[in-house]
Design an enzyme around this catalytic site. Structure first.
Site, PDB file in Angstrom:
ATOM      1  N   GLU A   1      77.782  26.957  30.533  1.00 16.61           N
ATOM      2  CA  GLU A   1      78.909  27.463  29.764  1.00 16.61           C
ATOM      3  C   GLU A   1      79.192  26.501  28.620  1.00 16.61           C
ATOM      4  O   GLU A   1      79.125  25.286  28.775  1.00 16.61           O
ATOM      5  CB  GLU A   1      80.142  27.582  30.668  1.00 16.61           C
ATOM      6  CG  GLU A   1      81.310  28.305  30.034  1.00 16.61           C
ATOM      7  CD  GLU A   1      82.391  28.651  31.046  1.00 16.61           C
ATOM      8  OE1 GLU A   1      83.362  29.329  30.670  1.00 16.61           O
ATOM      9  OE2 GLU A   1      82.265  28.249  32.228  1.00 16.61           O
ATOM     10  N   GLY A   2      79.496  27.056  27.446  1.00 16.62           N
ATOM     11  CA  GLY A   2      79.800  26.222  26.286  1.00 16.62           C
ATOM     12  C   GLY A   2      80.651  26.979  25.299  1.00 16.62           C
ATOM     13  O   GLY A   2      81.211  28.037  25.614  1.00 16.62           O
ATOM     14  N   GLY A   3      80.756  26.432  24.083  1.00 15.94           N
ATOM     15  CA  GLY A   3      81.570  27.073  23.057  1.00 15.94           C
ATOM     16  C   GLY A   3      81.042  28.432  22.645  1.00 15.94           C
ATOM     17  O   GLY A   3      81.791  29.274  22.146  1.00 15.94           O
TER      18      GLY A   3
ATOM     19  N   ARG B   1      78.722  32.129  27.902  1.00 12.17           N
ATOM     20  CA  ARG B   1      78.210  31.772  29.221  1.00 12.17           C
ATOM     21  C   ARG B   1      76.747  32.181  29.384  1.00 12.17           C
ATOM     22  O   ARG B   1      76.302  33.165  28.801  1.00 12.17           O
ATOM     23  CB  ARG B   1      79.052  32.451  30.305  1.00 12.17           C
ATOM     24  CG  ARG B   1      80.495  31.950  30.339  1.00 12.17           C
ATOM     25  CD  ARG B   1      81.322  32.714  31.349  1.00 12.17           C
ATOM     26  NE  ARG B   1      82.669  32.138  31.465  1.00 12.17           N
ATOM     27  CZ  ARG B   1      83.613  32.606  32.237  1.00 12.17           C
ATOM     28  NH1 ARG B   1      83.391  33.682  32.975  1.00 12.17           N
ATOM     29  NH2 ARG B   1      84.802  32.019  32.284  1.00 12.17           N
ATOM     30  N   VAL B   2      76.036  31.416  30.225  1.00 12.39           N
ATOM     31  CA  VAL B   2      74.625  31.696  30.508  1.00 12.39           C
ATOM     32  C   VAL B   2      74.475  31.993  31.996  1.00 12.39           C
ATOM     33  O   VAL B   2      74.976  31.238  32.850  1.00 12.39           O
ATOM     34  CB  VAL B   2      73.719  30.505  30.126  1.00 12.39           C
ATOM     35  CG1 VAL B   2      72.256  30.851  30.403  1.00 12.39           C
ATOM     36  CG2 VAL B   2      73.901  30.136  28.660  1.00 12.39           C
TER      37      VAL B   2
ATOM     38  N   LYS C   1      72.226  34.820  27.946  1.00  8.52           N
ATOM     39  CA  LYS C   1      73.348  34.172  27.258  1.00  8.52           C
ATOM     40  C   LYS C   1      74.247  35.243  26.645  1.00  8.52           C
ATOM     41  O   LYS C   1      73.867  35.932  25.711  1.00  8.52           O
ATOM     42  CB  LYS C   1      72.846  33.214  26.167  1.00  8.52           C
ATOM     43  CG  LYS C   1      73.983  32.489  25.448  1.00  8.52           C
ATOM     44  CD  LYS C   1      73.503  31.266  24.686  1.00  8.52           C
ATOM     45  CE  LYS C   1      72.839  31.610  23.379  1.00  8.52           C
ATOM     46  NZ  LYS C   1      72.564  30.391  22.572  1.00  8.52           N
TER      47      LYS C   1
ATOM     48  N   ASP D   1      71.465  21.594  14.757  1.00  9.44           N
ATOM     49  CA  ASP D   1      72.306  21.412  15.954  1.00  9.44           C
ATOM     50  C   ASP D   1      71.504  20.750  17.066  1.00  9.44           C
ATOM     51  O   ASP D   1      71.525  21.189  18.216  1.00  9.44           O
ATOM     52  CB  ASP D   1      72.869  22.752  16.409  1.00  9.44           C
ATOM     53  CG  ASP D   1      74.135  22.601  17.255  1.00  9.44           C
ATOM     54  OD1 ASP D   1      74.755  21.512  17.206  1.00  9.44           O
ATOM     55  OD2 ASP D   1      74.508  23.552  17.953  1.00  9.44           O
TER      56      ASP D   1
END
Length: 370
Positions: free
Chosen positions: A86-88, A91-92, A107, A205
């Site tokens: 999970e990130g900005g 969710r995966v 994702k 990134d």
């Protein structure tokens, strides 16, 4: 090795069409307008995305188009038990495709989050047009309704961040040789983007959470939503709004918005320093003078007697002192303040390949530690 040779032969076959597809897309300058896309209906969104991918891909797009219901089946309706990250961005989930039984990472982009239609399209296009053993493989995508979902090959060992930073108690740290192997592979992924893709692709990134690891800890770069096509026609840089993750951005890019492949080199240097030290680039839990990894490391780079103070203590001294000196020299070169003085990624690859092979040759325990 056979897999690498196979992929390279495929690249040779498709290079002309790949170059033409990306160059034509770059010349239309439509990438910059994706952020302003608006749709009256869900069907118009799906139609637009499908048309853009078809137009740009020139028949080279291999990604499968999934219906939302197919991915619901694959992930048991995105059940919390299937959540693996999970990130900005969102969710995966771990999933299994009905019919083929292929295990995948799904994702689901946050509909209210940062990553919008532009980033979604960029990721689909770049990962569909560019293929390399050190780039994650895009299986397909879904653009049903307001859903934006990307389906990747499943990487059994998660991200580099999972195994390097803030390890859970009892979790075994990465061995020195494994760290060098991961760094070398990630550098090869960047080398492909910078020196084989035409025009070059600037990743923008590069960070530990975007380096995924397979069951053998081979790395693959992922998450290309912020990637930019590099300068062409004699231009020295691409001007763009500053994006990325705080701490990893090159100073000249953060100040001016002028992006080059050397911006990625700086980010690589930050991650490589994380790999060596086991420290986060920004860690507010440390003493004030140690909270910024690069600021803390810069004076230590100048005193060889202090090099051992920079090594991840979890390694418990199990590394080659000569290899440490060489690794820190590479990190220091990548982190030069002036972009022009940073090395080319091909030179970084050469240095890291030597470190990785040298470590394996001297491995006496068989577990990656010496």
């Amino acid at each position: 090795m056979n897999c690498f040779q196979c992929c390279m032969s495929e690249e040779k076959i498709t290079r002309k069409s790949l170059k033409k597809s990306i160059k034509e897309y770059h010349d239309t300058k439509t990438l910059a307008s994706f952020a302003n896309i608006s749709f009256k209906t869900d069907s118009s969104r799906r139609k637009y995305i499908a048309e853009e991918i078809a137009k740009v891909g020139k028949g080279n797009i291999s990604a499968q188009i999934f219906a939302f219901r197919e991915l619901c089946v694959a992930t048991n309706n995105f059940h919390p038990d299937k959540l693996i990250g999970e990130g900005g961005f969102g969710r995966v989930y771990k999933g299994k495709l009905d019919g083929t039984e292929q295990v995948v990472a799904v994702k689901q982009l946050d509909r209210n989050g940062f990553q919008g239609n532009r980033e979604f399209l960029v990721e689909v296009l770049i990962l569909s047009l560019l293929h390399h053993p050190y780039l994650v493989n895009l299986v397909g995508y879904c653009a049903d309704g307001d859903q934006r979902i990307l389906v990747y090959e499943y990487m059994a060992n998660g991200s580099l961040e999972d195994h390097l930073l803030d390890l859970a108690p009892g979790k075994k740290p990465l061995a020195w040789n494994t760290r060098m192997k991961i760094a070398a592979g990630a550098a090869k992924g960047l080398e492909y983007l910078h020196e084989q893709a035409n025009p070059p692709v600037i990743y923008r990134d590069f960070k530990a959470s975007n380096i995924l690891l397979d069951e053998n800890f081979n790395p693959k770069l992922s998450d290309f939503g912020l990637a930019k096509l590099g300068p062409t026609g004699g231009k020295t840089h691409v001007s763009t709004r500053v994006m990325g993750t705080y701490g990893y951005c090159a100073p000249e890019y953060a100040l001016t918005g002028q992006l080059t492949t050397k911006s990625d080199i700086y980010s690589f240097g930050v991650v490589f320093l994380e790999i060596i030290t086991g420290r986060r680039v920004i860690d507010n839990n440390r003493p004030t003078e140690e909270q910024n990894l690069v600021t803390w490391a810069q004076p230590l780079f100048k005193d060889r007697r202090k090099f051992t103070l920079m090594v991840d203590p979890l390694l418990e001294g199990k590394y080659h002192i000569k290899g440490l000196y060489q690794a820190l020299a590479v990190a220091a070169m990548c982190l030069q303040e002036e972009a022009a003085t940073r090395p080319l990624i091909s030179d970084v690859v050469t240095a890291l390949e030597y470190l990785a092979v040298d470590g394996e040759a001297d491995d006496t325990n068989g577990d990656g530690n010496v």
